[in-house]
Design an enzyme around this catalytic site. Structure first.
Site, PDB file in Angstrom:
ATOM      1  N   GLU A 121       0.837  -1.199   0.000  1.00  0.00           N
ATOM      2  CA  GLU A 121       0.000   0.000   0.000  1.00  0.00           C
ATOM      3  C   GLU A 121       0.870   1.246   0.000  1.00  0.00           C
ATOM      4  O   GLU A 121       1.847   1.306   0.735  1.00  0.00           O
ATOM      5  CB  GLU A 121      -0.852   0.026   1.283  1.00  0.00           C
ATOM      6  CG  GLU A 121      -1.565  -1.267   1.548  1.00  0.00           C
ATOM      7  CD  GLU A 121      -2.401  -1.223   2.829  1.00  0.00           C
ATOM      8  OE1 GLU A 121      -2.359  -0.197   3.529  1.00  0.00           O
ATOM      9  OE2 GLU A 121      -3.076  -2.220   3.097  1.00  0.00           O
ATOM     10  N   LYS A 123       2.307   4.473   1.257  1.00  0.00           N
ATOM     11  CA  LYS A 123       2.333   4.999   2.618  1.00  0.00           C
ATOM     12  C   LYS A 123       2.021   6.493   2.538  1.00  0.00           C
ATOM     13  O   LYS A 123       2.861   7.302   2.136  1.00  0.00           O
ATOM     14  CB  LYS A 123       3.704   4.757   3.252  1.00  0.00           C
ATOM     15  CG  LYS A 123       3.754   5.124   4.718  1.00  0.00           C
ATOM     16  CD  LYS A 123       5.052   4.610   5.330  1.00  0.00           C
ATOM     17  CE  LYS A 123       5.098   4.843   6.830  1.00  0.00           C
ATOM     18  NZ  LYS A 123       5.026   6.244   7.202  1.00  0.00           N
ATOM     19  N   TYR A 232      -7.366   2.030   5.738  1.00  0.00           N
ATOM     20  CA  TYR A 232      -6.548   0.882   5.356  1.00  0.00           C
ATOM     21  C   TYR A 232      -6.451  -0.212   6.412  1.00  0.00           C
ATOM     22  O   TYR A 232      -5.671  -1.142   6.269  1.00  0.00           O
ATOM     23  CB  TYR A 232      -5.144   1.335   4.958  1.00  0.00           C
ATOM     24  CG  TYR A 232      -4.457   2.275   5.942  1.00  0.00           C
ATOM     25  CD1 TYR A 232      -4.123   1.863   7.223  1.00  0.00           C
ATOM     26  CD2 TYR A 232      -4.144   3.576   5.560  1.00  0.00           C
ATOM     27  CE1 TYR A 232      -3.499   2.713   8.112  1.00  0.00           C
ATOM     28  CE2 TYR A 232      -3.506   4.444   6.445  1.00  0.00           C
ATOM     29  CZ  TYR A 232      -3.187   4.003   7.715  1.00  0.00           C
ATOM     30  OH  TYR A 232      -2.573   4.858   8.587  1.00  0.00           O
ATOM     31  N   CYS A 415      18.685  46.589 -13.581  1.00  0.00           N
ATOM     32  CA  CYS A 415      19.001  45.284 -14.164  1.00  0.00           C
ATOM     33  C   CYS A 415      20.471  44.941 -13.914  1.00  0.00           C
ATOM     34  O   CYS A 415      21.343  45.745 -14.230  1.00  0.00           O
ATOM     35  CB  CYS A 415      18.707  45.321 -15.660  1.00  0.00           C
ATOM     36  SG  CYS A 415      19.339  43.880 -16.526  1.00  0.00           S
ATOM     37  N   CYS A 418      22.345  45.176 -17.484  1.00  0.00           N
ATOM     38  CA  CYS A 418      22.519  46.383 -18.300  1.00  0.00           C
ATOM     39  C   CYS A 418      22.306  47.674 -17.513  1.00  0.00           C
ATOM     40  O   CYS A 418      22.489  48.765 -18.062  1.00  0.00           O
ATOM     41  CB  CYS A 418      21.604  46.346 -19.511  1.00  0.00           C
ATOM     42  SG  CYS A 418      19.866  46.567 -19.103  1.00  0.00           S
ATOM     43  N   CYS A 433      13.352  43.704 -16.737  1.00  0.00           N
ATOM     44  CA  CYS A 433      14.241  44.707 -17.305  1.00  0.00           C
ATOM     45  C   CYS A 433      13.567  45.152 -18.602  1.00  0.00           C
ATOM     46  O   CYS A 433      13.359  44.337 -19.495  1.00  0.00           O
ATOM     47  CB  CYS A 433      15.607  44.080 -17.599  1.00  0.00           C
ATOM     48  SG  CYS A 433      16.581  45.092 -18.722  1.00  0.00           S
ATOM     49  N   CYS A 438      18.908  44.723 -23.825  1.00  0.00           N
ATOM     50  CA  CYS A 438      19.700  44.215 -22.702  1.00  0.00           C
ATOM     51  C   CYS A 438      20.468  42.960 -23.139  1.00  0.00           C
ATOM     52  O   CYS A 438      19.867  41.996 -23.628  1.00  0.00           O
ATOM     53  CB  CYS A 438      18.781  43.886 -21.531  1.00  0.00           C
ATOM     54  SG  CYS A 438      19.585  42.947 -20.221  1.00  0.00           S
TER      55      CYS A 438
HETATM   56  S1  IVH Z   1      -0.605   0.486   8.645  1.00  0.00           S
HETATM   57  C1  IVH Z   1       0.635  -1.663  12.185  1.00  0.00           C
HETATM   58  N1  IVH Z   1      -0.906   1.457   6.240  1.00  0.00           N
HETATM   59  O1  IVH Z   1       2.384   5.249   8.674  1.00  0.00           O
HETATM   60  C2  IVH Z   1       0.065  -0.945  11.040  1.00  0.00           C
HETATM   61  N2  IVH Z   1       0.030   2.867   7.919  1.00  0.00           N
HETATM   62  O2  IVH Z   1       4.822   4.597  10.170  1.00  0.00           O
HETATM   63  C3  IVH Z   1       0.325   0.503  11.119  1.00  0.00           C
HETATM   64  N3  IVH Z   1       0.559   5.120   7.159  1.00  0.00           N
HETATM   65  O3  IVH Z   1       1.018   5.595  11.877  1.00  0.00           O
HETATM   66  C4  IVH Z   1      -0.394   1.301  10.150  1.00  0.00           C
HETATM   67  N4  IVH Z   1      -0.133   4.848   5.090  1.00  0.00           N
HETATM   68  O4  IVH Z   1      -0.038   6.941   9.990  1.00  0.00           O
HETATM   69  C5  IVH Z   1      -0.482   1.703   7.486  1.00  0.00           C
HETATM   70  N5  IVH Z   1      -1.254   2.213   4.074  1.00  0.00           N
HETATM   71  C6  IVH Z   1      -0.834   2.425   5.315  1.00  0.00           C
HETATM   72  C7  IVH Z   1      -0.313   3.692   5.713  1.00  0.00           C
HETATM   73  C8  IVH Z   1       0.115   3.850   7.042  1.00  0.00           C
HETATM   74  C9  IVH Z   1       0.389   5.704   5.956  1.00  0.00           C
HETATM   75  C10 IVH Z   1       1.142   5.784   8.353  1.00  0.00           C
HETATM   76  C11 IVH Z   1       0.286   5.637   9.601  1.00  0.00           C
HETATM   77  C12 IVH Z   1       1.193   5.015  10.627  1.00  0.00           C
HETATM   78  C13 IVH Z   1       2.544   5.297  10.066  1.00  0.00           C
HETATM   79  C14 IVH Z   1       3.527   4.253  10.529  1.00  0.00           C
END
Ligand code: IVH
Length: 683
Positions: A121, A123, A232, A415, A418, A433, A438
């Site tokens: 996923e 992040k 998520y 400028c 110039c 300018c 120039c």
């Molecule tokens: S899972 C144990 N999934 O990253 C599972 N976290 O460094 C923990 N985050 O506090 C969360 N995208 O704020 C998960 N697809 C994702 C995420 C995600 C962003 C952030 C979340 C967490 C931090 C951990």
């Protein structure tokens, strides 16, 4: 006294309010979660208005989860504390493919098997949120806090349109879902621009801005901020058997009405996972939200339980972190260079610093207002950002590192090339300018003239351009076409042998046949980039027609705004520019569009923006198909856009299109439109 009719009216209102809320929730889900609205904005507004009217007539029917309350929530005094029933864990990090493989080996060892599915996923770089639903209704929303206790931000989270207030279908009686609140990049830029205009301090990043926005005491402020959320994770639940895998949990969340990231993938091998991570490290700019890595989770919930956690970090997940795109370094001084249009461009000279694999020494500072807004001073320690291929920029100063010796920047009064006093046109952020003779401007203009996308003349780099100019061979592009007569003199220049001179002359000769669009672009008209030049060439068909056009005629063309129209008009009203065109014409440079003017075709009058990856066409292929059939293609969405064609991973243009409520076509709808208009596909 309550009469029977009043009671009946009340009952009717109550039933209608319920109906409206359900209908509005349905359309909000289509619009904010699925990106597939079914009704027009006007029809949606009508539903909201009817609900607002009924609630005004019967205030006792107002509930906190009513869609009307998303923007009208009452201010909270302070944020209460929410104890998380199950702590919110953090994640261990992987910084390389080796780290990822090591994690996979450890996990395989613990599970006593090599083959287990993983879910990858993006992040999201936002802030974690835990939402508790009771009987299908949003009851509390809390920040992560220290993982055990967070802040109660329910009133604010209710204002985020993609967070459902009520769920669809059968749901556990109580459960907690976790995810990330974030601000889109486009929303962040717009917000910061508005704050700048209003003289308010700027946010440093979409993340900071999202965090600041959900911690507002007045939910109205939160409601005005472009926040969004991806969910998520399932925190805990009462009643109802959960799905057996994380992948199925995501699908289940999606069905309940939650917004789940469409980029999430399930894979079987660590090789695939590593490729996915590397792929996104290079493509993260394509998304309209910031991601700082990829989270990898073991898919089977049974395995997750078996693996458990060590301290605060689950063993069943890991975060692959992208190399940082920001670094801090010292800003040595602020210099100003003169662009081809005479614009004075301040830039930062930095102590060299490595960012994402490249050494950065110079960074743009945009303009004086921007420098002042961000309070960037010479001598500051600054945060520098480099994203993709774009020019590095200075994000802002590290205020804690200030010594007091830093110098506030002031635009020079004259400028730097110039010495002419500089001017700032009304309503513009840039200084210019005004001296068209120039030398710095002329040099940049010559460089632009021979450059890629313009006359494309090989063999004239910065040093030759400077020599040609210094020795009076070429003061503008037109002079280049007379160099043939001065071959002997050219041979006397530094590093110019017979061969290189002949190659240069051949390249100059060949450039006479460049398409009209390139010739227009080469002129260096302010605000006329390659794409605008191509629209102008396509529309007018010849340089003469363009030169004769009025501001209004130019302004009417789809994809062209008033600023451009005025700039084109002004350019051709100056004698020296008309003379340049005549010089080029006399030299035999092409002045006509090969096809001779705007094409008529089944797509005439329609303007398209194409974004994302298409399956049936390459991007160029789709664009040329539209153009060949009389349509116009532009790169940015505006009110004049007829259709936005959105392929896979469409990025920020799609968000812009949604903001402007442009009509959005997916690839199938695009093909259907082409077929309906009789466009021959595949020709
Ligand atoms: S899972 C144990 N999934 O990253 C599972 N976290 O460094 C923990 N985050 O506090 C969360 N995208 O704020 C998960 N697809 C994702 C995420 C995600 C962003 C952030 C979340 C967490 C931090 C951990």
């Amino acid at each position: 006294m309550t009469t029977a009719t009043e009671t009946r009216a009340y009952q009717r209102a109550k039933a209608r309010v319920e109906e409206l809320r359900a209908e509005i929730a349905y359309h909000e889900h289509r619009y904010f979660v699925l990106d597939q609205p079914e009704i027009s904005d006007a029809a949606f507004d009508a539903l909201m208005q009817e609900l607002r009217r009924l609630e005004a007539e019967h205030p006792e029917l107002i509930t906190p989860d009513s869609p009307t309350q998303r923007v009208a929530g009452a201010p909270v005094e302070t944020f209460g504390i929410v104890e998380h029933r199950v702590p919110l864990l953090s994640l261990a990090n992987a910084f390389s493919e080796d780290d990822l493989r090591a994690w996979h080996r450890r996990t395989a060892g613990l599970l006593e098997r090599d083959n287990f599915a993983m879910v990858c996923e993006p992040k999201i770089d936002g802030l974690a949120v835990a939402l508790v639903y009771e009987d299908g209704q949003l009851a509390t929303a809390a920040t992560r806090g220290d993982g055990m206790r967070g802040e109660n931000i329910t009133a604010n989270v209710r204002t985020i349109r993609s967070v459902p207030q009520r769920l669809r279908g059968k749901v556990p009686r109580r459960f907690e879902v976790r995810g990330e609140i974030y601000m889109t990049k486009s929303g962040f830029e717009k917000l910061n621009f508005e704050r700048g205009e209003a003289g308010q301090p700027l946010f440093a990043s979409p993340r900071n801005s999202a965090a600041g926005s959900v911690r507002q005491l007045d939910p109205k402020v939160t409601a005005s901020r472009p926040l969004d959320a991806f969910l998520y994770q399932l925190g805990w639940q009462e009643g109802g058997g959960p799905p057996a895998t994380h992948w199925d949990v995501l699908e289940w969340l999606r069905k309940l009405g939650f917004r789940v990231n469409p980029e999430i993938r399930r894979m079987q091998t660590i090789g695939e996972v590593a490729a996915f991570c590397a792929g996104w490290a290079g493509r993260r700019d394509a998304l309209d939200y910031e991601i700082d890595g990829i989270v990898i989770k073991v898919d089977a919930l049974g395995y997750q339980r078996q693996l458990g956690a060590v301290g605060r970090e689950p063993r069943w997940a890991i975060a692959y972190k992208f190399p940082p795109t920001q670094a801090t370094t010292k800003l040595l001084r602020i210099d100003v260079n003169v662009g081809r249009t005479g614009s004075l461009n301040p830039f930062a000279v930095l102590e060299p610093v490595k960012i994402a694999g490249a050494t950065v020494q110079l960074a743009t500072l945009h303009n004086e207002d921007d420098i002042r807004r961000k309070d960037i001073r010479a001598g500051d320690t600054v945060i520098v950002q480099r994203a993709g291929d774009v020019i590095p920029q200075v994000v802002g100063p590290v205020l804690s590192k200030r010594t007091g010796k830093e110098k506030v920047f002031r635009m020079p009064k004259t400028c730097p090339a110039c010495g002419t006093p500089i001017v700032r046109p009304e309503g513009e952020a840039m200084y210019y300018c005004p001296n068209r003779q120039c030398p710095a401007q002329r040099f940049r203009l010559l460089e632009h003239f021979v450059g890629r996308g313009a006359m494309d003349i090989d063999g004239i780099g910065e040093s030759l351009a400077a020599q040609l100019m210094r020795s009076g061979f070429a003061l503008d592009g037109g002079d280049l076409y007379r160099l043939r007569e001065r071959r002997d003199e050219l041979l006397k220049l530094e590093r110019m042998g017979e061969k290189s001179v002949d190659r240069l002359l051949a390249s100059i000769e060949a450039s006479k046949q460049r398409p009209l669009a390139q010739v227009i672009f080469a002129l260096g008209i302010r605000h006329v980039g390659g794409e605008v030049a191509s629209i102008l060439a396509n529309h007018f068909g010849s340089m003469d027609a363009l030169m004769a056009a009025s501001t209004e005629e130019i302004d009417e063309i789809p994809g062209i705004g008033t600023t451009i129209a005025e700039s084109v008009r002004e350019f051709f009203s100056l004698d020296e520019n008309r003379q340049l065109v005549e010089k080029l014409r006399a030299a035999g440079v092409n002045m006509r569009e090969a096809s001779g003017g705007a094409r008529e075709g089944p797509l005439s009058g329609l303007t398209f923006v194409i974004t994302g990856r298409l399956e049936r066409f390459s991007r160029d292929g789709a664009e040329s198909l539209v153009k060949r059939n009389g349509g116009t293609v532009t790169s940015s969405v505006s009110k004049k856009t007829s259709y936005v064609v959105a392929g896979a991973e469409p990025g920020s243009k799609l968000a812009k299109a949604q903001q402007l409520s442009s009509e959005i076509l997916d690839e199938d709808a695009f093909v259907a439109l082409l077929e309906a208009r009789g466009v021959a596909l595949g020709s």
